[in-house]
Design a protein around this motif. Structure first.
Motif, PDB file in Angstrom:
ATOM      1  N   UNK A   1      44.824  37.443   2.031  1.00 28.17           N
ATOM      2  CA  UNK A   1      45.111  38.849   1.690  1.00 28.17           C
ATOM      3  C   UNK A   1      43.830  39.660   1.570  1.00 28.17           C
ATOM      4  N   UNK A   2      42.800  39.062   0.994  1.00 27.02           N
ATOM      5  CA  UNK A   2      41.525  39.758   0.832  1.00 27.02           C
ATOM      6  C   UNK A   2      40.922  40.088   2.198  1.00 27.02           C
ATOM      7  N   UNK A   3      40.974  39.131   3.121  1.00 25.49           N
ATOM      8  CA  UNK A   3      40.444  39.356   4.463  1.00 25.49           C
ATOM      9  C   UNK A   3      41.243  40.425   5.201  1.00 25.49           C
TER      10      UNK A   3
ATOM     11  N   UNK B   1      51.543  47.071   2.358  1.00 25.56           N
ATOM     12  CA  UNK B   1      52.085  48.416   2.555  1.00 25.56           C
ATOM     13  C   UNK B   1      51.673  49.003   3.901  1.00 25.56           C
ATOM     14  N   UNK B   2      50.694  48.407   4.527  1.00 26.48           N
ATOM     15  CA  UNK B   2      50.212  48.872   5.816  1.00 26.48           C
ATOM     16  C   UNK B   2      49.922  47.644   6.682  1.00 26.48           C
ATOM     17  N   UNK B   3      50.971  46.888   7.043  1.00 32.49           N
ATOM     18  CA  UNK B   3      50.738  45.614   7.721  1.00 32.49           C
ATOM     19  C   UNK B   3      50.247  45.783   9.148  1.00 32.49           C
ATOM     20  N   UNK B   4      49.474  44.799   9.594  1.00 31.97           N
ATOM     21  CA  UNK B   4      49.156  44.716  11.003  1.00 31.97           C
ATOM     22  C   UNK B   4      50.441  44.348  11.736  1.00 31.97           C
TER      23      UNK B   4
ATOM     24  N   UNK C   1      53.612  37.511   4.422  1.00 31.00           N
ATOM     25  CA  UNK C   1      53.284  37.553   2.998  1.00 31.00           C
ATOM     26  C   UNK C   1      51.834  37.950   2.723  1.00 31.00           C
ATOM     27  N   UNK C   2      50.985  37.924   3.765  1.00 32.78           N
ATOM     28  CA  UNK C   2      49.595  38.347   3.560  1.00 32.78           C
ATOM     29  C   UNK C   2      49.271  39.653   4.277  1.00 32.78           C
ATOM     30  N   UNK C   3      50.297  40.291   4.872  1.00 32.92           N
ATOM     31  CA  UNK C   3      50.089  41.582   5.507  1.00 32.92           C
ATOM     32  C   UNK C   3      49.984  41.555   7.018  1.00 32.92           C
ATOM     33  N   UNK C   4      50.424  40.451   7.649  1.00 36.08           N
ATOM     34  CA  UNK C   4      50.437  40.339   9.112  1.00 36.08           C
ATOM     35  C   UNK C   4      51.886  40.307   9.573  1.00 36.08           C
ATOM     36  N   UNK C   5      52.359  41.380  10.176  1.00 39.14           N
ATOM     37  CA  UNK C   5      53.761  41.508  10.579  1.00 39.14           C
ATOM     38  C   UNK C   5      53.874  41.110  12.050  1.00 39.14           C
TER      39      UNK C   5
END
Length: 547
Positions: free
Chosen positions: A365-367, A376-379, A408-412
């Motif tokens: 998530x940090x990366x 909230x702004x996933x890739x 779950x870490x922001x990669x859609x």
């Protein structure tokens, strides 16, 4: 329908994902199982493919297909030792009894051919047949050139520059540059009969139903997308590989649960890749589970083209850190091993990478945040994946698990499922190819064999292997990696080769060029009717050992 990762763990292997066939086998497949009068011992093998691989000489559907319509019907010049299970195999003589380079010009390889071998149609194997086979897949101007076969094997022979007959039983192959690893490429080049092609009116479509090779089996019957009946070649040139079973019927059963239920019901005698959650039921029913160390990796290749999000090292590392590989192994009911790179840490090519491929969602998530993305702004991007097939394991359950883990870490990730051969076509075209562009994908999910330096590393990471020349799908280009590989392939010192390839692999892991998930153990399940089977430490397997 969406799934939590916990839900995927519970449902994936049991057929909730990817569909469940209502019948053990399709109608055509069941009909093909009827044993011919007087046929003797017959074994029925449920394979994880939606269609029988090409039977004309060069199988399609990946490395796993070679055990079905490759090394059964045909032989290569250079073969792989497949009758040992307790150690990796070695290169052994096939239709060539010897091969060596010319000391004056290391690009020239001379192959001495085996005497006294005949094709299934009775015609003789010789240097003319070898040259004819090179022409059929390497020379588009040859009258018998077959683009379907060429598409399968040309990427596996990237070093071949020229070929010529030196004598009735001697052939010379010239490589584009000095390549000490070239004999490994010849494992994939299978020899079919010129005489049979002429007899059938120079028609490859007819040849597919009446093929002729030099292999230990002959094809008795082919039902496309259903089954193939292989019968023992009693005149096979190698007495040690004359099949123990009189006939083996390959039955297409791409769904893991359907395949497993077919074994439980007795519709087949053996299957590859059983449904993991049904393994206890198989064992309770007296079935035997066979698996082995397998040089194979299930991963994602990430595009390095301009505009791809995966040019950002932080996102590549985040995708790797998002996946709990122990849970993927659990999804497979133990029939897999976590991957820490392309090859296993026990491999001499592993090296000492500084990036640890592990599960660390907080670091991921940090990366992702550092790269400008988050929950909230996933890739948002797309991955091309296979619906199933040999080597792809539980393709859709594992893909959907990884999809949820990355979410779950922001990669859609949007999955674009295609049939296996379509995936291979996209693989050969590369990230800049038509299929990748049409589908807007930035990653390709092909699992593959990693048994030698070419197949594990060189074909994916050397700039001269960029697709469509080779299968460097990502278009990765590193002068330093090129230098290391070039030095390895010009050395005939095995220890030096291992040291250099370890440095290549170390860079591949440190740069997180792939998303490494698991290694396959190539599990098979069989009833008591199957008396013998040697499972080699390879994706090549020898069906002549089935008894």
């Amino acid at each position: 329908m969406s799934f939590s990762r916990r839900g995927l763990m519970a449902a994936g292997a049991s057929g909730m994902i990817g569909g469940l066939g209502g019948l053990p086998l399709p109608g055509a497949g069941r009909a093909a199982l009827a044993q011919s009068p007087g046929s003797g011992r017959t074994l029925r093998y449920g394979i994880s493919m939606a269609d029988i691989p090409q039977t004309t000489g060069q199988p399609d559907r990946g490395a796993g297909a070679y055990q079905f319509t490759g090394h059964t019907l045909y032989d290569p010049l250079v073969a792989w030792e497949m009758d040992v299970a307790d150690r990796p195999g070695r290169l052994v003589p096939g239709l060539a009894t010897a091969w060596e380079t010319d000391p004056a010009d290391r690009r020239r390889w001379v192959f001495t051919l085996r005497q006294g071998v005949t094709f299934h149609d009775g015609s003789a194997f010789d240097a003319d047949a070898v040259i004819w086979n090179f022409e059929k897949v390497m020379n588009p101007q040859a009258p018998h050139f077959d683009n379907r076969q060429a598409a399968q094997v040309r990427p596996r022979l990237p070093s071949v520059a020229a070929w010529r007959k030196l004598g009735d039983m001697t052939v010379e192959v010239t490589t584009k540059a000095v390549d000490s690893l070239f004999p490994y490429q010849m494992l994939w080049f299978l020899i079919s009969s010129p005489a049979q092609y002429e007899k059938l009116g120079r028609d490859w479509q007819k040849f597919a139903f009446e093929p002729s090779g030099t292999g230990p089996f002959r094809l008795a019957r082919l039902v496309p997308r259903a089954s193939a009946e292989l019968v023992r070649n009693t005149r096979y040139w190698n007495p040690a590989r004359i099949p123990k079973a009189e006939r083996v019927i390959l039955v297409c059963a791409p769904d893991a649960v359907m395949r497993t239920n077919a074994l439980i019901s007795g519709a087949v005698d053996m299957i590859e890749t059983p449904a993991p959650d049904l393994v206890p039921q198989l064992k309770a029913g007296g079935m035997r589970i066979v698996e082995n160390v397998t040089p194979h990796v299930w991963n994602y290749h990430l595009s390095q083209l301009e505009g791809s999000p995966w040019r950002d090292l932080r996102l590549r590392k985040a995708a790797n850190l998002a996946i709990n590989r122990e849970e993927v192994v659990a999804l497979m009911n133990g029939l897999a091993k976590p991957a820490a790179g392309v090859v296993d840490p026990s491999s001499p090519w592993f090296g000492k990478p500084s990036f640890q491929v592990t599960y660390d969602p907080d670091a991921a998530r940090k990366l992702v945040a550092e790269a400008g993305f988050g929950p909230r702004n996933p890739l948002k991007t797309k991955f091309l994946v296979a619906t199933g097939g040999s080597g792809q394991m539980l393709s859709m359950p594992i893909n959907e698990y990884c999809q949820q883990a990355m979410r779950e870490v922001g990669l859609e990730i949007e999955l674009v499922p295609v049939e296996l051969e379509v995936l291979y076509t996209a693989w050969r075209q590369g990230a800049a190819g038509e299929l990748a562009k049409q589908n807007g994908v930035t990653a390709n999910n092909v699992a593959y064999v990693t048994s030698d330096p070419l197949y594990a590393l060189i074909r994916f990471f050397h700039s001269k292997q960029v697709a469509p020349t080779g299968v460097n799908w990502s278009h990765y280009n590193s002068p330093e990696v090129d230098r290391l590989i070039d030095e390895a392939v010009t050395s005939f010192d095995t220890e030096a080769q291992d040291r250099l390839m370890a440095q290549v692999h170390q860079r591949v892991v440190d740069e997180a060029l792939l998303v490494f998930v698991v290694h396959d153990t190539n599990p098979h399940a069989m009833s008591g009717k199957v008396a013998g089977y040697t499972q080699a430490q390879h994706w090549f397997q020898d069906l002549t050992t089935l008894g």
